[in-house]
Each structure stands twice: as C-alpha cells, then as structure tokens.
Motif scaffolding. Structure first.
Motif, PDB file in Angstrom:
ATOM      1  N   ILE A 285     -11.824  17.468 -38.870  1.00 23.75           N
ATOM      2  CA  ILE A 285     -11.584  17.479 -40.593  1.00 23.75           C
ATOM      3  C   ILE A 285     -10.043  16.458 -39.704  1.00 23.75           C
ATOM      4  N   ASP A 286      -9.953  16.119 -41.353  1.00 23.88           N
ATOM      5  CA  ASP A 286      -8.432  15.546 -41.090  1.00 23.88           C
ATOM      6  C   ASP A 286      -7.766  15.362 -42.387  1.00 23.88           C
ATOM      7  N   ALA A 287      -6.722  14.861 -41.898  1.00 25.54           N
ATOM      8  CA  ALA A 287      -6.156  13.863 -43.645  1.00 25.54           C
ATOM      9  C   ALA A 287      -5.305  13.092 -43.574  1.00 25.54           C
ATOM     10  N   THR A 288      -5.070  12.131 -44.610  1.00 25.14           N
ATOM     11  CA  THR A 288      -4.050  11.011 -45.065  1.00 25.14           C
ATOM     12  C   THR A 288      -4.001  10.912 -45.722  1.00 25.14           C
ATOM     13  N   VAL A 289      -2.603  10.275 -46.300  1.00 23.56           N
ATOM     14  CA  VAL A 289      -2.256   9.427 -47.277  1.00 23.56           C
ATOM     15  C   VAL A 289      -2.621   8.754 -47.902  1.00 23.56           C
ATOM     16  N   GLY A 290      -2.919   9.144 -49.143  1.00 24.98           N
ATOM     17  CA  GLY A 290      -3.738   7.554 -50.028  1.00 24.98           C
ATOM     18  C   GLY A 290      -2.429   6.468 -49.892  1.00 24.98           C
ATOM     19  N   ASP A 291      -3.574   5.162 -49.708  1.00 29.61           N
ATOM     20  CA  ASP A 291      -2.259   4.168 -49.766  1.00 29.61           C
ATOM     21  C   ASP A 291      -2.623   3.804 -51.521  1.00 29.61           C
ATOM     22  N   PHE A 311     -10.610  14.925 -45.749  1.00 31.50           N
ATOM     23  CA  PHE A 311     -12.005  14.643 -45.438  1.00 31.50           C
ATOM     24  C   PHE A 311     -12.459  15.833 -44.170  1.00 31.50           C
ATOM     25  N   VAL A 312     -13.557  16.834 -44.461  1.00 33.43           N
ATOM     26  CA  VAL A 312     -14.694  17.277 -43.463  1.00 33.43           C
ATOM     27  C   VAL A 312     -15.681  15.979 -42.821  1.00 33.43           C
ATOM     28  N   VAL A 313     -16.177  16.136 -41.929  1.00 28.37           N
ATOM     29  CA  VAL A 313     -17.260  15.086 -41.549  1.00 28.37           C
ATOM     30  C   VAL A 313     -17.905  15.819 -40.768  1.00 28.37           C
ATOM     31  N   GLY A 322     -17.095  17.642 -47.007  1.00 25.15           N
ATOM     32  CA  GLY A 322     -16.220  18.212 -47.805  1.00 25.15           C
ATOM     33  C   GLY A 322     -14.971  17.257 -47.764  1.00 25.15           C
ATOM     34  N   LEU A 323     -14.007  17.351 -49.204  1.00 21.28           N
ATOM     35  CA  LEU A 323     -13.058  17.149 -49.418  1.00 21.28           C
ATOM     36  C   LEU A 323     -12.516  17.977 -50.772  1.00 21.28           C
TER      37      LEU A 323
END
Length: 718
Positions: A285-291, A311-313, A322-323
């Motif tokens: 699981i990790d997060a990022t800032v959308g572009d 996102f969860v992969v 999951g998102l």
C-alpha cells in the motif's frame, strides 16, 4: 574405490595438489605431477598406496579443476596460432606413454623436438609441464596473456619516472607512499563529503594545502605559491589513485548518504514476486499526489488542489485490489480508507460511481496475510489495531526505502501515464519553471469525475495490461497463463490460494473507518458542522433531552468519501445505527468530507471578510458621527444664549416640543399627483374650520356614518 586419469588429489598435510597422469593396465602403478610447482616433473606412485591415503583422508579428491577456463580463449586467432605451434612440438612425445614419464627417455624426446623445431630445451620442457599440469589437453598450451602486466600489483617507486613520457609537459613525480597518503587525506576531506565537490576541486584543495612553497598577502588576503609543476602530482594521477582505492559503493555512500544509496544506487538482484506464493500472500500500500488539479463540485471556480491517490496492490498478481482518492495528505485515515475499499464489493463500488461492470472483472474483496506500507501510516497503535482485529501481519518499509514497495510504486506511474493525454490541468515536467503555463488554471475535473476516470483505468489495467517483466514459474508456463493481473489472480485462486482472508464488509469497515466524537444537541447529532438523526435517537428522545439537560458526546464512524451517513457505535461494540443527514443539510449529501470542509472553510472566510468589511463601516460611521456632532456642537454653541438660566431652558420643554412638531408637519406632509413648480409659497389648507362648506369634504366620517353610507350604496345598487 577407483583411481581415474586426470583426477586431482589434494595432500591436506602439505597443501599440495597432484594430477593423475597415467595408470598402467593392471592398475598397479600411476604417474602423478604437482599442478602448481613451476619445476614439477612426473613421479611414480603405487595405486594401492594412493587409495589407502584417500581412505585415511590424507588425500582428498577435488572436483573443480582450476585450469579449466569458463571462457574459451581459443576464439582469439593469435591464441590459436600459439597453441597449435606448441602442440605440434610435443604431440608425438606425449603420445608415447609411459616412456615419456621416464627421465632418460624423456630427455631424448626433448632433445629431438628441440632440434627438429629449432626451439630451446627449456621451451620444450615448459610445454610438456603445462600440458600435464593443466589437464592433458591441447588447450592447456594456450597463452596466459591475462596474467601479463602485473594487474592489481603495486609498483615500488624508484628514482626514474614511471609511465609513458609526457609529450609537452614536464617530467612530473612518481606516486610514492607519502604522496598516496596525501591523496587519501584530500579525498576524504574534500571529495567524500556531503558537499559533493568535484574531484578536480578536491585536487586543487590538495595542491593548495600540501604543495605550497611560499605565500604572500594581496589586499590583506593570504595567498599561496604552489611548487614547481615538475614537483606536483598530476590530476590524472590523483584520479587514477582515487579509482584504484575507492569503490563506487564507498564513494556513493560517503557523498549521498547511506539512505539515498540504498534507495537510488544500490544493486537490485531480487524480485518482489518471490515473496508471494499466491494471491493475498502480500499486499503493498502506498500513496502519491496526483499530477492534476481539481475543481469543487459546489463551485467550478474553486480550484481545490491536487488529489491524494492510495493504491493497494497484490504482489503475486499485480492486481490493484483497492484504492482511495481524497484531498487529505498521506495518513492513517487515507490508508484505512484504501484498505476498507479492499473488502468492498467492487461491482457495487463501481455502480456507486456510475460505472457498471461484471463481478468477474474485479473479483476482489479479501484481506491479505501480510501488508507492507510506510512507517508513518502503519506504525504503532494503528498497526496493533489491524493485528488485533484481523490478524494481519504489518510490515513497514525503512525510511527513504520506497523501492521496497516497488510494485505499487510502479502502478502509480502506469495508471497516471495512461490518463495523462486526456487530463486538463495535468502537471508536466516544466511546472513552475519560468515562463511555463500555470496548469492550475486549466482545472476542469471534480474529484468524483477524476475518481471515475481512475476506476476505468484500473479496470483496464487489471484485465488487459500485459506484464512484460513478470517472471512466470514452471506451473504457469505449463498452464500457459497470460501475465495479466486478472489472469494471474484467477490462476492463483485455483492453484495457490490459502492466504486470502474473508471478513464481513461491515465489520471491516467499522474497524477501519475513521472514528470521531459527535455531539448530541437539540438540533440534531452534530459532527464537523453537519447535523444527523437516526431511529435510535428519535426512539429514545435524545433531542428533547439535550434541550432540557444539555448536550453529550457519542462515538461514531464515518466514511470521508461520502458524508451522507455516519455510523453510531452502540454500547455493545458489535452493532451500529446508521445516521442520515437532516433535510435542511441536503447540500452535503453525496459529498466527500474534503469537499464539505472546503465549502465550510470558504464560507468561514467569507464571514471573516464580511466581518472585516462591517468593522470598517462601523469605524467609518464613528468618524462621520464625530464630525457631525462636532459641527452641531459648534453651531449650537454659537446660537445658544449665555444669559438664559438652566431652569428657564428646562421648564418649557412641553411647549417647545409642540411647536417643533407642528412646524415639522409641513415638511412631513405627503404631496400626491403632478404639481407645477411655482415660485409662490404653497397654500396651506386649514383643518377643523367652519368658514367654508367645502371643508366638510375633508372631514373624516365616523364608523357609524361609513356603515350607513355603505348600506345606502348597496341599496342603490339593487
């Protein structure tokens, strides 16, 4: 036990290695040779003695031959020519076994070959020795050019300058031990630091510090005079000794820091998939800032910034399971929302966002065995909560080691790269550079529309994306599994399942959804500026009670993606009551918490600005009032008599009030209809006078008279 020709035997006591060259037909005698002795010659031994020493562990058979190269040097034409020449000289004599092993007969063979091929006796003996020591094969005679030049060995400095003579420069110096010491000190002091100086700068600092001949002052500044050029080491020598004594790893760690080295510069020899044996073995699981910049659903003129994408992969299949898309920075709350989405029925989830899919396209609603995330989001009490509730093993990536979550990190790039061509306000690489376009002004999508776009791209990725770098194991190859996430997931469910964990969706959400404290008031259950009600509150008369006895707090769970409902946790902790927005709160229905807080914040800002404007007007009024009062006071002071006493001023207030009222009647009278301007004063029509009969027309009739008049009017109408 048998003894085989060409086997290697190690003498453990003397650390010698022998090769078996020949065994007679009766298996009685054998010739051996020391493979490392540069003057070795064949010697004879009893086979029985050799076998006894092997049994007693005095001799050990060696499987690996040090003279069998991994790369065939014979591909070089020069090497082939050299080998063939040497082989032609000895091939006849080595065929004459066992005569060639006897000293006198061997001397005769060597002398004959020397005369025939015009080579020296030592050369012939060298070829024989190499042939025997290195495995009794023609390739044993290949040249060893790789040993030429003394690679890896340091030269001892003398008085004569080593190396190729310089063409245009002075002679220079040799790098002795003292010079190398200065090199090391300078490299450690000026190059292998976080300042990241260039090697040329470190070289100049070394010259300035250690090769100064004198100094002088210029404008109060001390300056050094370096030695003659013939007494200085060159930059080329400095660079050579740096490359010789320091590895890339040592240099990078010293200059970049170990954390950055581990993240960006270390070798990558493993695979994340090796950690997972099937679906659900491990999620990342990790997060990022959308572009991209988004606008508000309340007002398209409001730019609300960039979204935070979670996102969860699944590591095994690369399936996005999951998102969560919101506006709050990476946090426990965002991570838990993404995990709650993992167990959500994806068909219903997509339908809520206006997308209809078959359940088979996204068949994921399970928790994993292991969850890998960031330390800030999945550490401490939060991780303990997951372990206690669902027995999930939580792992945290080390600081600055996002590469440990390489699979989920890669999905961010894949998904956003696919939607880039369609997104207005997409942030390009030149963002914030001078002269670049301000992409924020191009914002057109709301957070809901952006979520729909990402969901559609995830469905495409899960079902169609071909994983080029996925290494299939033998079972997958045998079953001809195409490396797309959905195919890998379905194959893993059939063949490698066992790690997925099922829990009721409501149970998981109640544990994972953020919790908060709401206040029961006479106006409703208040939470973050919104008011709710529920069946339990109405049945138990919470709101009248709060009006009479005061408000109190209750625990709730809420879904930040949709604040239409909150969930009241009952005292038994196993049940809940769903609370809905009150009718006059419908403007919050279907909105995310971030959107609502943005709206409330904007309204608060408007109130603040309005209060400031009101304050300014009040201050302006005070100034106007003070000016008016000052002028009136001055005018009154000038007109008031100074000889009238106080009692005279106050005893006639009633009469003065009456006069003032009568004088104001002319100013307050209504004048209706068109009137021509005239310079003559207006005529005043007197009231309550009997001088004219016409005055009766203006007299106000009594109620009784009006009633008679209405009655007579009705009779006449009949």
């Amino acid at each position: 036990m048998n003894l085989i020709v060409n086997e290697l035997l190690k003498d453990e006591a003397n650390n010698q290695v022998f090769r078996v060259l020949w065994i007679d037909e009766e298996n009685i005698m054998a010739y051996l040779i020391d493979i490392y002795d540069r003057k070795a010659l064949p010697f004879i031994r009893s086979v029985r003695e050799i076998i006894d020493e092997i049994i007693q562990d005095e001799l050990t058979k060696i499987k690996e031959d040090p003279f069998v190269p991994f790369i065939n040097q014979a591909q070089n034409p020069k090497n082939i020519e050299y080998r063939d020449q040497a082989w032609n000289i000895i091939k006849e004599m080595v065929a004459a076994e066992s005569d060639i092993f006897e000293k006198k007969k061997r001397a005769m063979y060597v002398k004959k070959a020397s005369e025939t091929y015009e080579v020296s006796l030592p050369t012939v003996r060298k070829y024989l020795r190499k042939y025997w020591q290195r495995g009794k094969r023609p390739d044993a005679l290949l040249p060893e050019y790789f040993k030429s030049g003394g690679k890896g060995k340091e030269r001892v400095s003398g008085t004569k300058k080593r190396g190729r003579p310089r063409k245009y420069d002075e002679q220079g110096i040799n790098v002795d031990e003292e010079t190398k010491k200065l090199f090391r000190v300078s490299i450690e002091k000026y190059y292998l630091t976080s300042k990241k100086n260039r090697l040329t700068e470190a070289y100049m600092m070394m010259i300035r510090e250690f090769y100064a001949e004198d100094y002088y002052f210029e404008d109060g500044i001390k300056k050094v005079i370096v030695k003659d050029k013939n007494q200085l080491p060159s930059l080329k020598q400095f660079r050579y000794w740096y490359n010789k004594e320091y590895t890339v790893q040592e240099s990078t760690i010293a200059r970049q820091g170990r954390k950055k080295y581990e993240k960006d510069f270390r070798s990558v020899l493993g695979s994340s998939t090796a950690e997972a044996i099937g679906p659900g073995s491990r999620y990342q699981i990790d997060a990022t800032v959308g572009d991209v910049y988004l606008i508000s659903r309340y007002n398209p003129d409001w730019i609300i910034g960039r979204p935070i994408i979670y996102f969860v992969v699944d590591v095994f299949s690369r399936m996005i399971v999951g998102l969560n898309i919101g506006l709050e920075g990476p946090s426990w709350s965002g991570a838990m929302m993404a995990l709650a989405n993992v167990v959500t029925d994806k068909q219903r989830f997509c339908h809520e966002h206006g997308i209809d899919i078959a359940k088979e396209l996204w068949p994921v609603e399970h928790l994993p065995d292991v969850l890998l995330g960031d330390r800030g989001e999945l550490e401490g009490m939060n991780a303990d909560h997951l372990v206690a509730a669902f027995n999930i093993q939580v792992e945290n990536a080390a600081p600055y080691r996002a590469d440990w979550k390489g699979i989920v990190e890669k999905q961010f790039d894949t998904i956003q790269r696919k939607v880039k061509p369609f997104l207005p306000s997409y942030i390009d690489k030149d963002f914030r550079e001078r002269g670049a376009r301000d992409y924020r002004l191009d914002a057109k999508l709301t957070i809901e529309q952006f979520t729909q776009l990402i969901i559609k791209q995830i469905i495409y990725y899960n079902t169609k994306h071909y994983l080029r770098d996925y290494v299939r194991d033998e079972d997958m190859i045998r079953d001809d599994v195409q490396p797309t996430p959905l195919n890998l997931w379905n194959w893993g469910i059939r063949n490698r399942s066992g790690k997925l964990r099922y829990f009721p969706e409501e149970t998981v959400k109640l544990h994972l959804l953020p919790r908060g404290q709401a206040t029961v008031t006479y106006r409703g259950i208040k939470f973050k500026g919104m008011y709710y009600s529920c069946e339990r509150a109405l049945k138990e008369s919470w709101f009248p009670t709060a009006r009479q006895k005061g408000s109190w707090r209750v625990s709730i769970s809420y879904d930040p993606r949709n604040m239409s409902f909150v969930y009241l946790i009952n005292e038994d902790l196993y049940s809940f009551s769903t609370c809905h927005l009150l009718e006059h709160q419908k403007r919050y229905e279907g909105k995310t918490l971030d959107e609502i807080q943005y709206l409330l914040g904007y309204e608060k800002l408007q109130r603040s600005q309005s209060e400031h404007q009101q304050l300014q007007k009040e201050v302006d009024f005070i100034s106007d009032a003070e000016a008016l009062i000052k002028s009136a006071t001055k005018e009154a002071d000038q007109g008031q008599s100074k000889v009238i006493s106080k009692s005279q001023k106050t005893k006639s207030i009633r009469e003065h009030r009456k006069d003032e009222r009568e004088s104001r009647q002319d100013d307050e009278a209504f004048l209706l209809g068109n009137r021509k301007n005239t310079s003559s004063p207006s005529a005043v029509i007197p009231f309550n006078t009997k001088e004219s009969d016409n005055d009766e027309r203006y007299a106000r009739p009594s109620i009784k008279a009006r009633g008679l008049w209405h009655k007579s009017g009705e009779d006449s109408n009949e």
